[in-house]
Write an enzyme that holds these catalytic residues in place. Sequence first.
Site, mmCIF file in Angstrom:
data_model
loop_
_atom_site.group_PDB
_atom_site.id
_atom_site.type_symbol
_atom_site.label_atom_id
_atom_site.label_comp_id
_atom_site.label_asym_id
_atom_site.label_seq_id
_atom_site.Cartn_x
_atom_site.Cartn_y
_atom_site.Cartn_z
ATOM 1 N NE ARG A 128 -3.655 -2.469 2.391
ATOM 2 C CZ ARG A 128 -3.216 -3.731 1.816
ATOM 3 N NH1 ARG A 128 -1.807 -4.148 2.051
ATOM 4 N NH2 ARG A 128 -4.007 -4.670 1.864
ATOM 5 C CB THR A 129 3.542 2.530 2.141
ATOM 6 O OG1 THR A 129 3.002 2.259 3.438
ATOM 7 C CG2 THR A 129 4.478 3.887 2.434
ATOM 8 C CG HIS A 184 4.471 4.518 8.465
ATOM 9 N ND1 HIS A 184 4.815 5.420 7.034
ATOM 10 C CD2 HIS A 184 4.010 3.345 8.011
ATOM 11 C CE1 HIS A 184 4.175 4.832 6.186
ATOM 12 N NE2 HIS A 184 3.854 3.423 6.516
ATOM 13 N NE ARG A 224 7.493 0.361 4.794
ATOM 14 C CZ ARG A 224 6.107 0.104 4.893
ATOM 15 N NH1 ARG A 224 5.733 -1.105 4.637
ATOM 16 N NH2 ARG A 224 5.271 1.032 5.538
ATOM 17 C CE LYS A 235 23.700 -9.926 -7.581
ATOM 18 N NZ LYS A 235 24.023 -9.207 -8.894
#
Length: 300
Positions: free
Chosen positions: A59-60, A137, A109, A87
């Site tokens: 959603r974000t 957030h 994020r 990696k």
Amino acid sequence: MTTAALVKQRSLLGLKELGREEIESILDRAAYWEASPNKIEPVLQGKFIANMFFENSTRTRFSFEVAEKRLGAEVLNFSAAVSSVQKGESIYDTVRTLESMGIDAGIIRLKPIGVLADLATKIKVPLINAGDGNNEHPTQGLLDLYTMRKQFGELRGLTVSIIGDILHSRVARSNLYALRKFGANVQFCAPGSMSAPELDAPLVSMEEALKADVIMMLRVQLERHESGIMAGAEAYREQYGLTAERAARIASHAIIMHPAPINRNVEIDDELVEHPQSRIFPQMQNGVPIRMAVIERALT
């Protein structure tokens, strides 16, 4: 103002340090974008924005992407699952690489706390926090405030009950920090194993929590409960879920909120998700104009 100071001013790392007037200006600008009749306003044409998600999101990430495209920006989507991070490349090296390629802003994020704040001192483009660990957030907090303001007209004097996994919730923290700046009363309701005493907000019973103007349910973060912190989904619902029976006791003017994704029939009964008093899907809708305002602030 130096370039570094300007970049820091345009970044959005959290709401704890953001002033009330700055938050109000973002909410007001979001209202402008919500009212705009045009789906695309190319005010950021020629700007490149990288969505850098080192932690899963649906959603974000899509909300940010829609906001960026509505502003006419060029969008680069980065996923850690298919990147050199797998990696062994560091988060810093990845962000620095994208910066060197000419991005104008980064949406980030990530899971570890503290990394974003450190990155912001080293990267020379504005960064927007799309959720960092259980720290903050900020755009979710802003869209929650925007949703409440649309409903009640003002935030001062509102009582907001935030119910659920406070310990792991960046949403609870951003809402607490921002709502207090506006004179709202924030209270938590949570099992002892999910509370966060360091946040210095009243911890109330479920019965008391239901008397609030805003009933904000938090997602039970099953992925963060590897140590058996939760007794079970059904036991949680019985004690802390917003059941149909409990919802029948909330005030007629009260609204139900949830940051999503929703564990239906755990923190909230299925039939309440689109209840007349629910604002869950309007919250998601409000995320786009809020993120438009935040991105525009970063780049203009």
